[in-house]
Design a protein around this motif. Structure first.
Motif, short mmCIF file in Angstrom:
data_model
loop_
_atom_site.label_atom_id
_atom_site.label_comp_id
_atom_site.label_asym_id
_atom_site.label_seq_id
_atom_site.Cartn_x
_atom_site.Cartn_y
_atom_site.Cartn_z
N GLU A 1 0.86 -1.27 0.05
CA GLU A 1 -0.14 0.13 0.01
C GLU A 1 0.89 1.36 0.11
OE1 GLU A 1 -2.63 -0.32 3.48
OE2 GLU A 1 -3.76 -2.09 2.33
N HIS A 2 2.13 1.01 0.54
CA HIS A 2 2.86 2.45 0.65
C HIS A 2 4.47 1.98 0.46
CE1 HIS A 2 -0.54 4.79 2.19
NE2 HIS A 2 -0.59 3.75 3.03
N PRO A 3 4.58 1.68 -0.60
CA PRO A 3 6.10 1.28 -1.19
C PRO A 3 7.06 2.22 -0.93
CG PRO A 3 4.79 1.50 -3.03
CD PRO A 3 3.62 1.76 -1.91
N ASP A 4 6.49 3.42 -0.93
CA ASP A 4 7.67 4.65 -0.71
C ASP A 4 7.95 4.81 0.76
OD1 ASP A 4 4.80 5.33 -0.24
OD2 ASP A 4 5.76 7.10 0.15
N VAL A 5 7.22 3.86 1.85
CA VAL A 5 7.78 4.32 3.19
C VAL A 5 8.80 3.48 3.69
CG1 VAL A 5 6.53 4.13 5.67
CG2 VAL A 5 5.35 5.13 3.72
N HIS A 6 9.66 3.88 4.44
CA HIS A 6 10.74 2.93 5.11
C HIS A 6 10.57 2.71 6.41
CE1 HIS A 6 14.23 3.81 1.96
NE2 HIS A 6 13.28 4.63 1.59
N ILE A 7 10.71 1.39 6.71
CA ILE A 7 10.35 0.92 8.08
C ILE A 7 11.65 0.24 8.71
CG2 ILE A 7 9.24 -1.26 9.32
CD1 ILE A 7 7.30 -1.31 6.78
N TYR A 8 11.95 0.77 10.00
CA TYR A 8 12.97 0.33 10.74
C TYR A 8 12.47 -0.16 11.86
CZ TYR A 8 15.28 3.89 7.86
OH TYR A 8 16.06 4.43 6.69
N THR A 9 12.91 -1.58 11.81
CA THR A 9 12.64 -2.60 13.22
C THR A 9 13.64 -3.41 13.67
OG1 THR A 9 10.78 -3.98 13.61
CG2 THR A 9 12.01 -4.25 11.49
N ALA A 10 13.44 -3.28 15.17
CA ALA A 10 14.60 -4.17 15.61
C ALA A 10 14.29 -5.52 15.39
CB ALA A 10 14.38 -3.94 17.06
N ALA A 11 13.15 -6.18 14.89
CA ALA A 11 13.04 -7.35 14.55
C ALA A 11 11.93 -7.71 13.63
CB ALA A 11 12.94 -8.48 15.74
N VAL A 12 12.01 -8.75 12.85
CA VAL A 12 10.78 -9.06 12.12
C VAL A 12 10.42 -10.57 12.64
CG1 VAL A 12 9.85 -9.90 9.81
CG2 VAL A 12 11.48 -7.99 9.75
N ASP A 13 9.43 -10.81 13.33
CA ASP A 13 9.00 -11.64 14.12
C ASP A 13 8.42 -12.86 12.95
OD1 ASP A 13 9.94 -10.94 16.38
OD2 ASP A 13 8.37 -10.82 17.54
N GLU A 14 7.96 -13.90 13.62
CA GLU A 14 7.36 -15.02 13.10
C GLU A 14 6.05 -14.83 12.28
OE1 GLU A 14 8.23 -18.35 15.37
OE2 GLU A 14 6.71 -19.43 14.35
N ARG A 15 4.99 -14.41 12.91
CA ARG A 15 3.75 -14.41 12.42
C ARG A 15 2.91 -13.95 13.25
NH1 ARG A 15 0.27 -18.52 14.51
NH2 ARG A 15 1.71 -20.00 15.69
N LEU A 16 1.71 -13.51 13.17
CA LEU A 16 0.44 -13.17 13.88
C LEU A 16 -0.29 -14.40 14.23
CD1 LEU A 16 -0.95 -10.34 11.84
CD2 LEU A 16 0.78 -10.02 13.90
N ASN A 17 -0.62 -14.33 15.43
CA ASN A 17 -1.78 -15.35 15.80
C ASN A 17 -3.19 -15.11 15.53
OD1 ASN A 17 -2.85 -13.79 17.90
ND2 ASN A 17 -2.12 -14.81 19.52
N GLU A 18 -4.17 -15.87 15.89
CA GLU A 18 -5.45 -15.77 15.49
C GLU A 18 -6.18 -14.56 16.07
OE1 GLU A 18 -4.25 -18.15 16.92
OE2 GLU A 18 -5.23 -18.54 18.73
N ASN A 19 -5.65 -13.96 17.31
CA ASN A 19 -5.98 -12.67 17.63
C ASN A 19 -5.52 -11.52 17.24
OD1 ASN A 19 -7.84 -14.11 19.24
ND2 ASN A 19 -6.30 -14.56 20.69
N GLY A 20 -4.49 -11.65 16.16
CA GLY A 20 -3.54 -10.52 15.63
C GLY A 20 -2.69 -10.18 16.72
N TYR A 21 -2.10 -10.98 17.57
CA TYR A 21 -0.97 -10.63 18.30
C TYR A 21 0.28 -11.20 17.59
CZ TYR A 21 -3.26 -8.54 22.33
OH TYR A 21 -3.73 -7.90 23.07
#
Ligand code: PRP
Length: 205
Positions: A171-191
């Motif tokens: 949706e926003h390919p121009d936006v840069h994301i800085y994150t300390a980690a990319v985790d595994e996935r979301l659970n069924e509650n969106g956590y």
């Protein structure tokens, strides 16, 4: 574009935040410490200009950041938990505040407060939020910044889920994301898994 800030100090500090027994005090301190290090990375390409100042032995050429047009955009509530750390690194910036919470059933973002800094169209916006989960909150925030004329947008996160990153890249390919980690996935509650739990609750108690 995603930038994973995986410096050993960041990895160590993130390990502290992931502990289930982390105290509110410790979580607040360490979240701000990571926020400082993310800011260091996210401002790596700021433009400098040269000037001459009076040094101890006469005139000396130094550099300073050109323009200094930045706004930090903490997303209420949890983004407040990174604000002090970012302001330690860029103390003179304007703060824009965006209030969005996620409907726990639909996971859709609900916007309840927006107060943006003046001249937003001239500024680099640094969005702060500990977590990028489905990406709905971030996408809404980017939409409203773009509607206000902002064109240079970056987001700082403690952890991000692949699902949220994919959405923002789409949706926003121009936006840069800085994150300390990319985790595994979301659970069924969106956590996020393994994630941090509810960062808002950990910061505000
Ligand atoms: C959390 C988090 C993000 C959002 C991420 O906030 O701080 O703002 O969820 O989810 P998304 O990527 O799926 O939109 P929450 O709704 O818990 O609000 P809070 O900060 O007020 O606790």
């Amino acid at each position: 574009m995603v930038h994973v800030v995986d410096h050993p100090l960041v990895r160590h500090k993130l390990g502290i935040l992931r502990r289930d027994d982390v105290s509110t005090k410790n979580f607040r301190e360490v979240a701000n410490e990571i926020a400082r290090l993310l800011t260091y990375e996210a401002t790596k390409d700021l433009e400098l200009e040269s000037l001459s100042v009076q040094g101890w032995a006469g005139p000396v050429d130094v550099e300073e950041i050109k323009g200094k047009k930045i706004t930090v955009v903490p997303i209420l509530r949890a983004g407040i938990g990174m604000l002090d750390g970012v302001l330690d690194m860029v103390p003179g910036v304007k703060v824009s505040v965006v209030g969005i919470f996620r409907n726990e059933e639909t996971l859709e973002p609900v916007r309840y407060y927006v107060k943006l800094a003046g001249n937003i169209e001239e500024r680099l916006a640094l969005i702060l939020d500990p977590m990028l989960a489905t990406g709905g909150t971030l996408s809404t925030t980017i939409d409203l910044l773009k509607e206000a004329g902002c064109t240079n947008i970056r987001g700082l996160f403690l952890v991000a889920a692949p699902e949220g990153i994919e959405r923002i890249e789409r949706e926003h390919p121009d936006v840069h994301i800085y994150t300390a980690a990319v985790d595994e996935r979301l659970n069924e509650n969106g956590y996020i898994l393994p994630g941090l739990g509810d960062a808002g609750d950990k910061i505000f108690g």
